[in-house]
Structures are given as structure tokens and as C-alpha cells.
Design a protein around this motif. Sequence first.
Motif, mmCIF file in Angstrom:
data_model
loop_
_atom_site.group_PDB
_atom_site.id
_atom_site.type_symbol
_atom_site.label_atom_id
_atom_site.label_comp_id
_atom_site.label_asym_id
_atom_site.label_seq_id
_atom_site.Cartn_x
_atom_site.Cartn_y
_atom_site.Cartn_z
ATOM 1 N N ASN A 250 0.858 -1.194 0.000
ATOM 2 C CA ASN A 250 0.000 0.000 0.000
ATOM 3 C C ASN A 250 0.890 1.238 0.000
ATOM 4 N N TYR A 251 1.259 1.684 -1.195
ATOM 5 C CA TYR A 251 2.221 2.801 -1.297
ATOM 6 C C TYR A 251 1.664 4.088 -0.703
ATOM 7 N N SER A 252 0.337 4.207 -0.607
ATOM 8 C CA SER A 252 -0.272 5.418 -0.053
ATOM 9 C C SER A 252 0.125 5.621 1.413
ATOM 10 N N ILE A 253 0.325 4.520 2.141
ATOM 11 C CA ILE A 253 0.796 4.621 3.527
ATOM 12 C C ILE A 253 2.197 5.220 3.546
ATOM 13 N N THR A 254 3.030 4.777 2.621
ATOM 14 C CA THR A 254 4.410 5.271 2.574
ATOM 15 C C THR A 254 4.461 6.754 2.262
ATOM 16 N N THR A 255 3.701 7.213 1.266
ATOM 17 C CA THR A 255 3.738 8.640 0.923
ATOM 18 C C THR A 255 3.282 9.490 2.104
ATOM 19 N N ALA A 256 2.239 9.036 2.805
ATOM 20 C CA ALA A 256 1.745 9.804 3.956
ATOM 21 C C ALA A 256 2.821 9.914 5.033
ATOM 22 N N TYR A 257 3.464 8.813 5.355
ATOM 23 C CA TYR A 257 4.453 8.840 6.439
ATOM 24 C C TYR A 257 5.728 9.553 6.029
ATOM 25 N N LEU A 258 6.060 9.534 4.759
ATOM 26 C CA LEU A 258 7.198 10.339 4.312
ATOM 27 C C LEU A 258 6.941 11.816 4.594
ATOM 28 N N VAL A 259 5.704 12.251 4.323
ATOM 29 C CA VAL A 259 5.337 13.647 4.603
ATOM 30 C C VAL A 259 5.354 13.905 6.108
ATOM 31 N N TYR A 260 4.794 12.982 6.890
ATOM 32 C CA TYR A 260 4.808 13.143 8.345
ATOM 33 C C TYR A 260 6.241 13.259 8.874
ATOM 34 N N PHE A 261 7.154 12.490 8.293
ATOM 35 C CA PHE A 261 8.554 12.505 8.727
ATOM 36 C C PHE A 261 9.300 13.750 8.264
ATOM 37 N N GLY A 262 8.687 14.541 7.377
ATOM 38 C CA GLY A 262 9.323 15.785 6.957
ATOM 39 C C GLY A 262 9.943 15.753 5.577
ATOM 40 N N PHE A 263 9.579 14.780 4.737
ATOM 41 C CA PHE A 263 10.073 14.753 3.356
ATOM 42 C C PHE A 263 9.490 15.959 2.631
ATOM 43 N N GLN A 264 10.332 16.907 2.219
ATOM 44 C CA GLN A 264 9.850 18.199 1.730
ATOM 45 C C GLN A 264 9.514 18.214 0.241
ATOM 46 N N GLU A 265 10.017 17.245 -0.505
ATOM 47 C CA GLU A 265 9.703 17.203 -1.926
ATOM 48 C C GLU A 265 8.393 16.446 -2.144
ATOM 49 N N ASP A 266 7.960 16.393 -3.392
ATOM 50 C CA ASP A 266 6.798 15.582 -3.753
ATOM 51 C C ASP A 266 7.096 14.136 -3.359
ATOM 52 N N ALA A 267 6.200 13.559 -2.551
ATOM 53 C CA ALA A 267 6.446 12.207 -2.037
ATOM 54 C C ALA A 267 6.578 11.178 -3.154
ATOM 55 N N ARG A 268 6.049 11.487 -4.328
ATOM 56 C CA ARG A 268 6.160 10.538 -5.445
ATOM 57 C C ARG A 268 7.598 10.363 -5.904
ATOM 58 N N LEU A 269 8.451 11.341 -5.598
ATOM 59 C CA LEU A 269 9.863 11.221 -5.970
ATOM 60 C C LEU A 269 10.573 10.142 -5.159
ATOM 61 N N ALA A 270 9.978 9.755 -4.042
ATOM 62 C CA ALA A 270 10.570 8.700 -3.214
ATOM 63 C C ALA A 270 10.121 7.315 -3.665
ATOM 64 N N LEU A 271 9.278 7.266 -4.701
ATOM 65 C CA LEU A 271 8.753 5.991 -5.188
ATOM 66 C C LEU A 271 9.127 5.793 -6.647
ATOM 67 N N GLN A 272 9.004 4.555 -7.097
ATOM 68 C CA GLN A 272 9.148 4.266 -8.517
ATOM 69 C C GLN A 272 8.189 3.133 -8.880
ATOM 70 N N VAL A 273 7.586 3.260 -10.059
ATOM 71 C CA VAL A 273 6.630 2.269 -10.539
ATOM 72 C C VAL A 273 7.363 1.316 -11.480
ATOM 73 N N THR A 274 7.227 0.033 -11.244
ATOM 74 C CA THR A 274 7.902 -0.948 -12.091
ATOM 75 C C THR A 274 7.174 -1.086 -13.425
ATOM 76 N N LYS A 275 7.840 -1.682 -14.374
ATOM 77 C CA LYS A 275 7.233 -1.884 -15.686
ATOM 78 C C LYS A 275 6.067 -2.873 -15.573
ATOM 79 N N PRO A 276 5.031 -2.699 -16.393
ATOM 80 C CA PRO A 276 3.918 -3.666 -16.371
ATOM 81 C C PRO A 276 4.415 -5.073 -16.702
ATOM 82 N N ARG A 277 3.867 -6.051 -16.025
ATOM 83 C CA ARG A 277 4.253 -7.440 -16.247
ATOM 84 C C ARG A 277 3.620 -7.936 -17.548
ATOM 85 N N LYS A 278 4.422 -8.425 -18.468
ATOM 86 C CA LYS A 278 3.900 -8.900 -19.742
ATOM 87 C C LYS A 278 3.601 -10.392 -19.655
#
Length: 662
Positions: free
Chosen positions: A402-430
Motif C-alpha cells: 500500500n504505497y499510499s501509507i508510505t507517501t503519507a508517512y514520508l510527509v509526516y517525517f518531513g520529506f519536503q519534496e513531492d512524495a512521489r519522488l521517493a517511489l518508482q513504478v515498475t514496468k507492467p508485467r507482460k
Amino acid sequence: MTKETIRVVICGDEGVGKSSLVVSLTKAEFIPTIQDVLPPISIPRDFSSSPSYSPTNTVLIDTSDSDLIALDHELKSADVIWLVYCDHESYEHVSLFWLPHFRSLGLNIPVILCKNKCDSISNANANAMAASENSDDDIDTKVEDEEFIPILMEFKEIDTCIKTSAKTQFDLNQAFYLCQRAITHPISPLFDAMVGELKPLAVMALKRIFLLCDLNQDSYLDDNEILNLQKKCFNKSIDVNELNFIKDLLLDISKHDQEYVNRKLYVPGKGITKDGFLVLNKIYAERGRHETTWAILRTFHYTDSLCINDKILHPKLVVPDTSSVELSPKGYRFLVDIFLKFDIDNDGGLNNQELHRLFKCTPGLPKLWTSTNFPFSTVVNNKGCITLQGWLAQWSMTTFLNYSITTAYLVYFGFQEDARLALQVTKPRKMRRRSGKLYRSNINDRKVFNCFVIGKPCCGKSSLLEAFLGRSFSEEYSPTIKPRIAVNSLELKGGKQYYLILQELGEQEYAILENKDKLKECDVICLTYDSSDPESFSYLVSLLDKFTHLQDLPLVFVASKADLDKQQQRCQIQPDELADELFVNHPLHISSRWLSSLNELFIKITEAALDPGKNTPGLPEETASKDVDYRQTALIFGSTVGFVALCSFTLMKLFKSSKFHK
């Protein structure tokens, strides 16, 4: 947050100068003769004296009390009310008619109370400025505000009061700014004027900001930390004299104010305390400088309701159906820094006190963590404290599930950039097809894999999870009711590091296995049976018969308790026979007492996730070999034909050449 357009409805008795205020404000001059009611006027952002705090547009709407239907219509669409009076009669009408009328309409918007036609105040100010600074007869230009006090006490919807003059331009811009500020920087969420204190939500928000700004965790904001806060919130450095004034002010309050006499607000050589930070913001609110507090709050993404902006906590991320979400290098780096910052004793683990301090600026541990027995869902040291390896593994698991939990807590911890920069989406599975069967293609960009460990109760699933986390085997048996999770990192040949999530499903096993959407999150299924229990393997056979879609996923068979006597399984088919029938590897025999066998299993599971084709049922090994043989034969045949053609062409040229010479 700041509105794009603010609607300011100006109302009051006839003759108080409502229209004159609008004209004088917009034309910058007093026009004696104007129409009774002006049409709405839109004022652009750059008109304001404080544009950095202004909305894009402000619309001023003039009204008349002779048409109550039209007036009420405008009031219901207003963001703020500019209520004007000018004499004793119109002042009495404010409390007897206007404010009760607003309440009868159910309005819950700020009111700026304005006494107009205060021409003498402007003249007095001008005379005072012209007078000598050393004169013993300085003109006292202060106008007593006793008339404001009772009405402020009775009607809390009044945001502030001001005196103006349309004729002399006195405080027109200030009144206009107060109307804007009532919306862009409302005082009501911050300060309770009745008791003279900051409101609880404001205190909570400011305490959290203090914790985030206290970089060295010493419970003081030193000069450097105050400077960092100033630059972050106001994009400028704080003046040394201003900083010294703040320090002296806090010292003076702690010495002479009985409320704070036993509470340290500022400690020389250390810095401003948390109480001092709160008192400072209380002073800003009391003195009408609450936009300073709002600048701080909004830098840390707080909305008008003093909650962190949900769009910041949970930004939208486009994730294809067969992709997963993982932490990016920037995300891992931030989480490493957070761990090291709060590992006060530098023992490589976060004890309960350190964890408490770390999560103090958050709503607490994520529910996903508490429901999976954190910190024992990951790697801990011999004191039961989560290690850095376990910390990163836990967040890798959280992001995957649940990546949404991670983005929220990154903000709570003081991550000042867009929380999406701390994540990466993998390529779709073919998907690929072989022997008429669809299967997942190889993985080359993912580092986190999810494995469901299923099997009959008491077959050793829990021991498997415990061993994965490096814990010793226990003879004590405890049935698994709720799902359990274990997450850890492991290194494959070549030095590549991966994170593996093992999930034991407990009593929800059937419900999860029949949920095809849930199985999309699964990379491998570990089918476990007790090799010393003759009734254990039949449970897996019945599961595969009942949930035939499980055979679309990579399967790894595991024979646990291999240190005990092996038993013939009482089943219509034996484990090795079923593996051959499904074209997957024979069961791997393991024991919680044989560490090498366990390591081999965890690597095998990860390799099965990386190369699903080798472990998906229905894909015979020889089919792949024939495909390879065919390609090799075709390549050899093509090369041979090319070589023969080249030789023929060369011989023909030689033949023609020799014939010509003859």
C-alpha cells in the motif's frame, strides 16, 4: 488553502458610505457623487498591498438593504462580509439587525466590522506627523475603541474591526487586506479570543513542526535551526536584531508573566524551547500577525482545518494493473537518514523510546504494521529492536502492499519534496504463451517480491517465517489465526539485493486464494507440507483442485521437517509425481534446523519470481528445449545455405575468368 477568487459582500445601512469605500479603493480618489449601488468589481491579485498573501482575484459586491431578497442571495454566496457603519444609529443597527440577520441565514463566514467616515483620524495622523518629534505637546491621535469591545465579545463571527475614511483614503487598503486575510489566513482555526489561547489543533500542528525543525533532537531550536525555518517558510534570512528581540521578549515573558514563570521559553546558549515556540505564535495571533503563523503552517502543508493536505499525503500515482510500486533510491536514502537520526545511542537498532520519538510527528504506527506484529514482522537485534536492515525491509513491504501509507508517512517525517519522488513504478508485467498456456514473462526491474506460504495447519509455515527473519526454532506450537507477514532482504549470486515478503494467510487462506484480484499481488506460491505427516500433502492437492487458477502462478513445493522420518503420503498422487505432472521442480526438503536448506529455499522463491516461466505449471522443460533446438537448427541451416551460395558464386567467377583468358 488560498482560494482562487474571494467574494467580499459589502453591506450596512443606507448612507454609511459602502459605495464610496469601493470607489475610493479602486480609483484611489474620493468621488462625491456616485450611483447608489455599484455593479460587482473584480480586483486582480497585484492590486493588493500584500500580493504574496492574496488570491488570484477578489470580487467586491456592493449591496442595498432596500432589496433584502437580492441582499440575502449575495450573502449566501459570500466568502467574507465587509459590514460598514458610520454613526451611533448605524452602530446600534449592527448588533440589533445585521449580525442577527447573518445568523438567521445560517452563515458561518468571517465578518470585518468597519467604522467609516473617520475623517478626523486621518487629519490627526497628518498633524502628528507634521509636529516636531521633540515637542512636549505631541498630539494623541489614538481613537478609543471601546465601542468595538462589547460587540466583539457578543459576536464571535467578527474577525476584526477597523476604522476607515473613504474621503481621505484612511486605511482603505488595510481594510481590503483584512477582508482577504480573513479567508487566506483565518484567525479562528488558530486562536480562541475568548480565552486568549491557541486552539488545540493549532498547538498540535506547531508542536509537530517544532519536532521536525529540531534537527539535532535536543528539544531546543538553536540559531541555525531558526534560520533554516525562516528560509524554508519565508525564503529569507532572519535579521540578527529581530532574532535577539525575539529572545529578549521570551526571556522577559518567562520572568514577569505568572503563567510562564516556571516554564523555560528560551535558554541562552541552547535556544527556543517548544513552549517558547508556542508562545511566540500566540503573540503573533494576539497582535494580528497570524499570517506569520499561517506561513509556517502552510510550508508544512497544513490546510485551513489544520490537517495536512490530503493531496500531499496521498498524491495520485498512475500504476498499471500488472505493475508494482517500490521505493526509489531517494526514498531509501531518506529512510536511512531518518533511522540514523533517531538512533540516539548508535547501537544499530531503534528501541521503544527511539521509535516513540520517531513517530511522534505522525499519527502513530501504521495500522498495517500493528496488525502484522511489528517490529517482529522483520529483522530485530537480540534486544528486540528493529535494525536498519529491518527498517528498510518493513518500508519496502509497506510500499509494495500500500504505497499510499508510505507517501503519507514520508510527509509526516518531513520529506519536503513531492512524495512521489521517493517511489518508482515498475514496468507492467507482460504475458507470454508457450504450449498453449499464458504465463508471466521474466522480471528485470523489480526488487520486491511477494510470496504466499500455504499449507495444512501445523506443517511448519510459521517456523519458516521465523527462520526467514533469522530467529531460532521453537518447539512450542501456536496456531496462526490472523495473517502473518515476514519481510527481509536477501542477496542473490552476483551481489544483487532483493526484498522478499512471506505471507502466512491463517484462517483467511481460502478467502484470499479465491480472490483473483488479491492473487495479482502474489509473485510466487510456496506450497508447504510436512514430510513427516502422511496426511499433509493431500491438503495441497485439494487446494490445487479447488482453486485451479493457482496453477497460473509460479509454484514452489516445500517438504518441511526433513530432519524427521519421511512418511509416504496418503494421497492419490505422491509429491514428486505431482511435480512431474505439473512440470515444476520436485519439493525442496528443508528443516528449520538446517540453515543451508532454508537459504536455498528463499533464494529459490526469489528466482521463481524473477523467472516465472520455469516454475509455472503446464510449461514442460522439453518444450523450451525443442524451441531452442529448432532455432539452433534453423540458424545452422541458414548459415550452411549462405556458405554454399557464397562458394558457388566464387567458383562461377573463377570459371568465367579462366574461360575469358583462353
